[in-house]
Design a protein around this motif. Sequence first.
Motif, PDB file in Angstrom:
ATOM      1  N   ALA A  25     -69.321 -32.554 -25.826  1.00  0.00           N
ATOM      2  CA  ALA A  25     -70.745 -32.226 -25.800  1.00  0.00           C
ATOM      3  C   ALA A  25     -71.038 -30.878 -26.443  1.00  0.00           C
ATOM      4  O   ALA A  25     -72.098 -30.679 -27.038  1.00  0.00           O
ATOM      5  N   TYR A  26     -70.100 -29.931 -26.349  1.00  0.00           N
ATOM      6  CA  TYR A  26     -70.355 -28.568 -26.830  1.00  0.00           C
ATOM      7  C   TYR A  26     -69.477 -28.180 -28.014  1.00  0.00           C
ATOM      8  O   TYR A  26     -69.350 -27.003 -28.330  1.00  0.00           O
ATOM      9  N   ILE A  27     -68.902 -29.159 -28.695  1.00  0.00           N
ATOM     10  CA  ILE A  27     -68.009 -28.836 -29.799  1.00  0.00           C
ATOM     11  C   ILE A  27     -68.751 -28.173 -30.951  1.00  0.00           C
ATOM     12  O   ILE A  27     -68.188 -27.324 -31.661  1.00  0.00           O
ATOM     13  N   ASP A  28     -70.008 -28.499 -31.159  1.00  0.00           N
ATOM     14  CA  ASP A  28     -70.739 -27.909 -32.273  1.00  0.00           C
ATOM     15  C   ASP A  28     -70.930 -26.404 -32.119  1.00  0.00           C
ATOM     16  O   ASP A  28     -71.237 -25.724 -33.102  1.00  0.00           O
ATOM     17  N   ASP A  29     -70.773 -25.889 -30.917  1.00  0.00           N
ATOM     18  CA  ASP A  29     -70.962 -24.458 -30.703  1.00  0.00           C
ATOM     19  C   ASP A  29     -69.691 -23.760 -30.256  1.00  0.00           C
ATOM     20  O   ASP A  29     -69.718 -22.586 -29.891  1.00  0.00           O
ATOM     21  N   ALA A  30     -68.568 -24.468 -30.297  1.00  0.00           N
ATOM     22  CA  ALA A  30     -67.297 -23.822 -29.979  1.00  0.00           C
ATOM     23  C   ALA A  30     -66.967 -22.805 -31.063  1.00  0.00           C
ATOM     24  O   ALA A  30     -67.055 -23.100 -32.255  1.00  0.00           O
ATOM     25  N   ASP A  31     -66.596 -21.599 -30.650  1.00  0.00           N
ATOM     26  CA  ASP A  31     -66.272 -20.569 -31.638  1.00  0.00           C
ATOM     27  C   ASP A  31     -64.857 -20.771 -32.183  1.00  0.00           C
ATOM     28  O   ASP A  31     -64.091 -21.598 -31.692  1.00  0.00           O
ATOM     29  N   ALA A  32     -64.522 -19.991 -33.212  1.00  0.00           N
ATOM     30  CA  ALA A  32     -63.219 -20.155 -33.868  1.00  0.00           C
ATOM     31  C   ALA A  32     -62.040 -19.938 -32.921  1.00  0.00           C
ATOM     32  O   ALA A  32     -61.087 -20.721 -32.948  1.00  0.00           O
ATOM     33  N   PRO A  33     -62.047 -18.889 -32.062  1.00  0.00           N
ATOM     34  CA  PRO A  33     -60.909 -18.738 -31.138  1.00  0.00           C
ATOM     35  C   PRO A  33     -60.748 -19.908 -30.177  1.00  0.00           C
ATOM     36  O   PRO A  33     -59.626 -20.279 -29.834  1.00  0.00           O
ATOM     37  N   THR A  34     -61.866 -20.494 -29.740  1.00  0.00           N
ATOM     38  CA  THR A  34     -61.778 -21.664 -28.857  1.00  0.00           C
ATOM     39  C   THR A  34     -61.147 -22.840 -29.595  1.00  0.00           C
ATOM     40  O   THR A  34     -60.270 -23.529 -29.058  1.00  0.00           O
ATOM     41  N   LEU A  35     -61.572 -23.073 -30.816  1.00  0.00           N
ATOM     42  CA  LEU A  35     -60.986 -24.156 -31.612  1.00  0.00           C
ATOM     43  C   LEU A  35     -59.515 -23.884 -31.905  1.00  0.00           C
ATOM     44  O   LEU A  35     -58.673 -24.783 -31.822  1.00  0.00           O
ATOM     45  N   ALA A  36     -59.185 -22.625 -32.220  1.00  0.00           N
ATOM     46  CA  ALA A  36     -57.796 -22.280 -32.526  1.00  0.00           C
ATOM     47  C   ALA A  36     -56.892 -22.467 -31.314  1.00  0.00           C
ATOM     48  O   ALA A  36     -55.746 -22.911 -31.443  1.00  0.00           O
ATOM     49  N   SER A  37     -57.407 -22.137 -30.135  1.00  0.00           N
ATOM     50  CA  SER A  37     -56.608 -22.315 -28.913  1.00  0.00           C
ATOM     51  C   SER A  37     -56.282 -23.781 -28.682  1.00  0.00           C
ATOM     52  O   SER A  37     -55.153 -24.142 -28.325  1.00  0.00           O
ATOM     53  N   SER A  38     -57.271 -24.637 -28.876  1.00  0.00           N
ATOM     54  CA  SER A  38     -57.034 -26.071 -28.740  1.00  0.00           C
ATOM     55  C   SER A  38     -56.103 -26.578 -29.836  1.00  0.00           C
ATOM     56  O   SER A  38     -55.172 -27.352 -29.582  1.00  0.00           O
ATOM     57  N   ASN A  39     -56.312 -26.101 -31.053  1.00  0.00           N
ATOM     58  CA  ASN A  39     -55.503 -26.557 -32.177  1.00  0.00           C
ATOM     59  C   ASN A  39     -54.041 -26.140 -32.056  1.00  0.00           C
ATOM     60  O   ASN A  39     -53.144 -26.862 -32.502  1.00  0.00           O
ATOM     61  N   ALA A  40     -53.787 -24.970 -31.478  1.00  0.00           N
ATOM     62  CA  ALA A  40     -52.405 -24.519 -31.336  1.00  0.00           C
ATOM     63  C   ALA A  40     -51.616 -25.482 -30.462  1.00  0.00           C
ATOM     64  O   ALA A  40     -50.451 -25.798 -30.756  1.00  0.00           O
ATOM     65  N   MET A  41     -52.231 -25.952 -29.387  1.00  0.00           N
ATOM     66  CA  MET A  41     -51.545 -26.917 -28.532  1.00  0.00           C
ATOM     67  C   MET A  41     -51.250 -28.203 -29.293  1.00  0.00           C
ATOM     68  O   MET A  41     -50.155 -28.773 -29.192  1.00  0.00           O
ATOM     69  N   SER A  42     -52.208 -28.661 -30.075  1.00  0.00           N
ATOM     70  CA  SER A  42     -51.987 -29.881 -30.861  1.00  0.00           C
ATOM     71  C   SER A  42     -50.911 -29.659 -31.910  1.00  0.00           C
ATOM     72  O   SER A  42     -50.036 -30.520 -32.117  1.00  0.00           O
ATOM     73  N   LEU A  43     -50.942 -28.524 -32.592  1.00  0.00           N
ATOM     74  CA  LEU A  43     -49.923 -28.208 -33.593  1.00  0.00           C
ATOM     75  C   LEU A  43     -48.533 -28.252 -32.986  1.00  0.00           C
ATOM     76  O   LEU A  43     -47.618 -28.904 -33.520  1.00  0.00           O
ATOM     77  N   PHE A  44     -48.351 -27.577 -31.859  1.00  0.00           N
ATOM     78  CA  PHE A  44     -47.038 -27.513 -31.225  1.00  0.00           C
ATOM     79  C   PHE A  44     -46.594 -28.873 -30.689  1.00  0.00           C
ATOM     80  O   PHE A  44     -45.429 -29.253 -30.818  1.00  0.00           O
ATOM     81  N   CYS A  45     -47.519 -29.572 -30.078  1.00  0.00           N
ATOM     82  CA  CYS A  45     -47.141 -30.784 -29.340  1.00  0.00           C
ATOM     83  C   CYS A  45     -47.027 -32.024 -30.216  1.00  0.00           C
ATOM     84  O   CYS A  45     -46.397 -32.999 -29.802  1.00  0.00           O
ATOM     85  N   LEU A  46     -47.604 -31.999 -31.399  1.00  0.00           N
ATOM     86  CA  LEU A  46     -47.537 -33.159 -32.285  1.00  0.00           C
ATOM     87  C   LEU A  46     -46.420 -33.052 -33.311  1.00  0.00           C
ATOM     88  O   LEU A  46     -46.269 -33.940 -34.156  1.00  0.00           O
ATOM     89  N   HIS A  47     -45.642 -31.966 -33.248  1.00  0.00           N
ATOM     90  CA  HIS A  47     -44.512 -31.793 -34.163  1.00  0.00           C
ATOM     91  C   HIS A  47     -43.227 -31.641 -33.352  1.00  0.00           C
ATOM     92  O   HIS A  47     -43.104 -30.702 -32.554  1.00  0.00           O
ATOM     93  N   ARG A  48     -42.273 -32.511 -33.577  1.00  0.00           N
ATOM     94  CA  ARG A  48     -41.019 -32.417 -32.840  1.00  0.00           C
ATOM     95  C   ARG A  48     -40.332 -31.073 -33.065  1.00  0.00           C
ATOM     96  O   ARG A  48     -39.744 -30.506 -32.142  1.00  0.00           O
ATOM     97  N   ARG A  49     -40.397 -30.539 -34.289  1.00  0.00           N
ATOM     98  CA  ARG A  49     -39.716 -29.277 -34.587  1.00  0.00           C
ATOM     99  C   ARG A  49     -40.295 -28.109 -33.785  1.00  0.00           C
ATOM    100  O   ARG A  49     -39.645 -27.061 -33.652  1.00  0.00           O
TER     101      ARG A  49
END
Length: 342
Positions: A210-234
Amino acid sequence: MLLPRARGPLSGLLRHLLLEGTEELAELDATARGRAATMPALSALDDEDLQLSLWMIYELSFRGFDDVDDRWESAPEVAGLRAVLERPFEQALRDATTSWTERALAVDGDVADQVFALAAGFDEGPDLSKFIRKEATPDQVRHFLRQRSVYHLKEADPHTFVIPRLTGPAKAHLVELQYDEYGGGRSGFLHHELFATTLRQAALDDTWGAYIDDADAPTLASSNAMSLFCLHRRLRGAAMGHLAAFEATSSIPCRRIAAGLLRTGFGEDAARYYDEHVEADAVHEQLAAREICGTLVRTGDVTARDVLFGAAACLVLDALQATALMAQWEDTGASDLAEAPL
């Protein structure tokens, strides 16, 4: 959830690709490669256009979008773009955490001791939980909850991707921890459902995204870091280090935030999500750091440096989130926050 609005040329072209097809693929590829090649060090962490683009790509592997064909998740065009955008993001994370990782590696003890020392000694950014406990207005609390909804409404899901990447005791302990995160198998007790209750009690929308359009860059980066780490076996070691730091820095802040919710009049049901984490995360921090990370390092499956990179990334990104929120609150009056379309 529908695709979010674009924040720049990169996310705009990606949005067009996912909705309309491959007509602009060459332009999208050139834009992405050009951005990745010329991006200054660390700027990937506060680039809204890049972070939103990554977030949209990652979301295809979670709940997807109502207006996007699910087949885009495995499309080679998207996979290639994801790899291009991940490179500057991962490098920025490594650049931002090098000094903290090296400092933790110098601590005597095993990797769990190093994770706890890193968390205890980390001093970047303001203490957001103390501010919420003592000073935040109701509108500032709502603003905080809107930003945090970007992760908390899918809480635990990224780390679940790591389960098939582990074996033996570490895998069993991760399943044990995740079982708690998912409410012990009881619907209504899943942590993301508890957070949805918090949103409703604060008169906010509990719909995913619901609030993704107003999520700031650090909020998006925090979520993305988890995806980056968890979606790569290495990067499974970094994923578990992130989890350990997340749990090690959760219990006391959650107690303060719960108190802040009560102080600002949102009630016990709103605070329940945070109350749940006060005791649970005190246990989870030991489970994550000692039984999961400790086992992985002792068996040689990952290195201590892998784990501490993920732990430091968690702390650095949390500090960036806190800094961004406090800066906005200093620059914005309470009435403006209440009216902002967050």
